[in-house]
Design a protein around this motif. Sequence first.
Motif, PDB file in Angstrom:
ATOM      1  N   LEU A  69       4.632  14.714  11.001  1.00  0.00           N
ATOM      2  CA  LEU A  69       3.669  13.806  10.994  1.00  0.00           C
ATOM      3  C   LEU A  69       2.776  13.700   9.762  1.00  0.00           C
ATOM      4  N   ASN A  70       2.441  14.835   9.120  1.00  0.00           N
ATOM      5  CA  ASN A  70       2.007  14.593   7.572  1.00  0.00           C
ATOM      6  C   ASN A  70       2.909  14.074   6.657  1.00  0.00           C
ATOM      7  N   GLY A  71       4.150  14.557   6.608  1.00  0.00           N
ATOM      8  CA  GLY A  71       5.142  13.604   5.991  1.00  0.00           C
ATOM      9  C   GLY A  71       4.964  12.010   6.059  1.00  0.00           C
ATOM     10  N   PHE A  72       4.853  11.648   7.424  1.00  0.00           N
ATOM     11  CA  PHE A  72       4.700  10.286   7.743  1.00  0.00           C
ATOM     12  C   PHE A  72       3.566   9.796   7.020  1.00  0.00           C
ATOM     13  N   TYR A  73       2.320  10.486   7.286  1.00  0.00           N
ATOM     14  CA  TYR A  73       1.117   9.804   6.896  1.00  0.00           C
ATOM     15  C   TYR A  73       1.132   9.831   5.204  1.00  0.00           C
ATOM     16  N   PHE A  74       1.644  10.887   4.642  1.00  0.00           N
ATOM     17  CA  PHE A  74       1.895  10.503   3.133  1.00  0.00           C
ATOM     18  C   PHE A  74       2.835   9.618   2.837  1.00  0.00           C
ATOM     19  N   SER A  75       3.894   9.445   3.327  1.00  0.00           N
ATOM     20  CA  SER A  75       4.654   8.341   3.032  1.00  0.00           C
ATOM     21  C   SER A  75       4.019   6.945   3.262  1.00  0.00           C
ATOM     22  N   VAL A  76       3.252   6.757   4.237  1.00  0.00           N
ATOM     23  CA  VAL A  76       2.453   5.471   4.444  1.00  0.00           C
ATOM     24  C   VAL A  76       1.454   5.453   3.245  1.00  0.00           C
ATOM     25  N   MET A 107      -3.376  18.850   9.237  1.00  0.00           N
ATOM     26  CA  MET A 107      -3.981  18.085   8.148  1.00  0.00           C
ATOM     27  C   MET A 107      -4.708  16.920   8.293  1.00  0.00           C
ATOM     28  N   ASN A 108      -5.844  16.359   7.944  1.00  0.00           N
ATOM     29  CA  ASN A 108      -6.369  15.441   8.297  1.00  0.00           C
ATOM     30  C   ASN A 108      -5.642  14.142   7.781  1.00  0.00           C
ATOM     31  N   PHE A 109      -5.409  13.088   8.561  1.00  0.00           N
ATOM     32  CA  PHE A 109      -4.682  11.982   8.614  1.00  0.00           C
ATOM     33  C   PHE A 109      -5.270  11.113   7.046  1.00  0.00           C
ATOM     34  N   ILE A 110      -6.626  11.053   7.015  1.00  0.00           N
ATOM     35  CA  ILE A 110      -7.107  10.365   5.595  1.00  0.00           C
ATOM     36  C   ILE A 110      -6.559  10.981   4.553  1.00  0.00           C
ATOM     37  N   ILE A 111      -6.585  12.572   4.553  1.00  0.00           N
ATOM     38  CA  ILE A 111      -6.266  13.219   3.401  1.00  0.00           C
ATOM     39  C   ILE A 111      -4.698  12.909   3.055  1.00  0.00           C
ATOM     40  N   CYS A 112      -3.909  13.029   3.876  1.00  0.00           N
ATOM     41  CA  CYS A 112      -2.529  12.912   3.829  1.00  0.00           C
ATOM     42  C   CYS A 112      -2.405  11.336   3.166  1.00  0.00           C
ATOM     43  N   VAL A 113      -2.875  10.414   3.575  1.00  0.00           N
ATOM     44  CA  VAL A 113      -2.875   9.037   3.294  1.00  0.00           C
ATOM     45  C   VAL A 113      -3.247   8.815   1.645  1.00  0.00           C
ATOM     46  N   ILE A 114      -4.340   9.451   1.084  1.00  0.00           N
ATOM     47  CA  ILE A 114      -5.239   9.269   0.053  1.00  0.00           C
ATOM     48  C   ILE A 114      -4.049  10.090  -1.010  1.00  0.00           C
ATOM     49  N   LEU A 115      -3.735  11.348  -0.624  1.00  0.00           N
ATOM     50  CA  LEU A 115      -2.709  11.994  -1.484  1.00  0.00           C
ATOM     51  C   LEU A 115      -1.411  11.174  -1.779  1.00  0.00           C
ATOM     52  N   GLY A 116      -0.937  10.546  -0.761  1.00  0.00           N
ATOM     53  CA  GLY A 116       0.196   9.859  -1.011  1.00  0.00           C
ATOM     54  C   GLY A 116       0.010   8.514  -1.691  1.00  0.00           C
ATOM     55  N   PHE A 117      -1.291   7.871  -1.518  1.00  0.00           N
ATOM     56  CA  PHE A 117      -1.902   6.797  -2.315  1.00  0.00           C
ATOM     57  C   PHE A 117      -1.783   7.029  -3.835  1.00  0.00           C
ATOM     58  N   GLY A 118      -2.455   8.293  -3.976  1.00  0.00           N
ATOM     59  CA  GLY A 118      -2.870   8.736  -5.612  1.00  0.00           C
ATOM     60  C   GLY A 118      -1.524   9.061  -6.082  1.00  0.00           C
ATOM     61  N   ILE A 119      -0.746   9.763  -5.624  1.00  0.00           N
ATOM     62  CA  ILE A 119       0.637   9.913  -6.445  1.00  0.00           C
ATOM     63  C   ILE A 119       1.446   8.878  -6.693  1.00  0.00           C
ATOM     64  N   ALA A 120       1.590   7.986  -5.614  1.00  0.00           N
ATOM     65  CA  ALA A 120       2.352   6.748  -6.014  1.00  0.00           C
ATOM     66  C   ALA A 120       1.608   5.872  -6.980  1.00  0.00           C
ATOM     67  N   MET A 121       0.636   5.933  -6.905  1.00  0.00           N
ATOM     68  CA  MET A 121      -0.144   4.874  -8.243  1.00  0.00           C
ATOM     69  C   MET A 121       0.205   5.807  -9.441  1.00  0.00           C
TER      70      MET A 121
END
Length: 207
Positions: free
Chosen positions: A147-154, A1-15
């Motif tokens: 790795l995806n879990g790590f990106y999501f957490s970031v 899965m794309n790094f940017i997608i994981c980060v955006i998903l994590g960012f949006g859910i946390a917000m």
Amino acid sequence: MNFIICVILGFGIAMAGSITPSFLNLTVVKFSLRNGKKAAFYLIGGYATVLFFQANIGAYLSSILMENSEYITLLQKIGTGLLFLLSINFFRLHFSSKEKKVKEEIPKSKAYLHGIIMSSLNTIAIPFYFTTISLLIGLSYFEYSYLNGFYFSVGSTIGSFTLYSLYAIVAEKIEHKLTYIATKMDFILGCLTGFVGLGNLIYLLSQ
């Protein structure tokens, strides 16, 4: 899965998970008003440190706890007890301190440690991430890997830090409008944690 997608998903859910009133963002407001914006940022740093691991654990457990719901129940029981203790402590602070609080400096390490403790007591975070990530997996928007879990957490850490920082900044800029709320902050925090704890207790008893 794309790094940017994981980060955006994590960012949006946390917000989304942090924007509603809770004892965490109200504590940020209290710290900003009583101890200054800098102390609030160190408090938020403590939050973010724990939230990174909570998001990672939630992502990891999303595929395991589906078949072992008794572990979720155990976490909820422990969390419910901690929330009631936290609520009692906030009420104690409110009724034992009637004098007006003035802004004072607080050691950075103390603010950071306080943030770690408060965020660790927020046992709702792991079930929240577990539920949302499970939903994303079910909708094929997220595929779990270390790795995806790590990106999501970031992404979730950045999202939480950003939103809590906005609370700290806004609280300081409109301090004169929040004087009354600030004097009642411990009482509000006690009500919130008690309400969540009571909700958890009712849910557990209904199972």
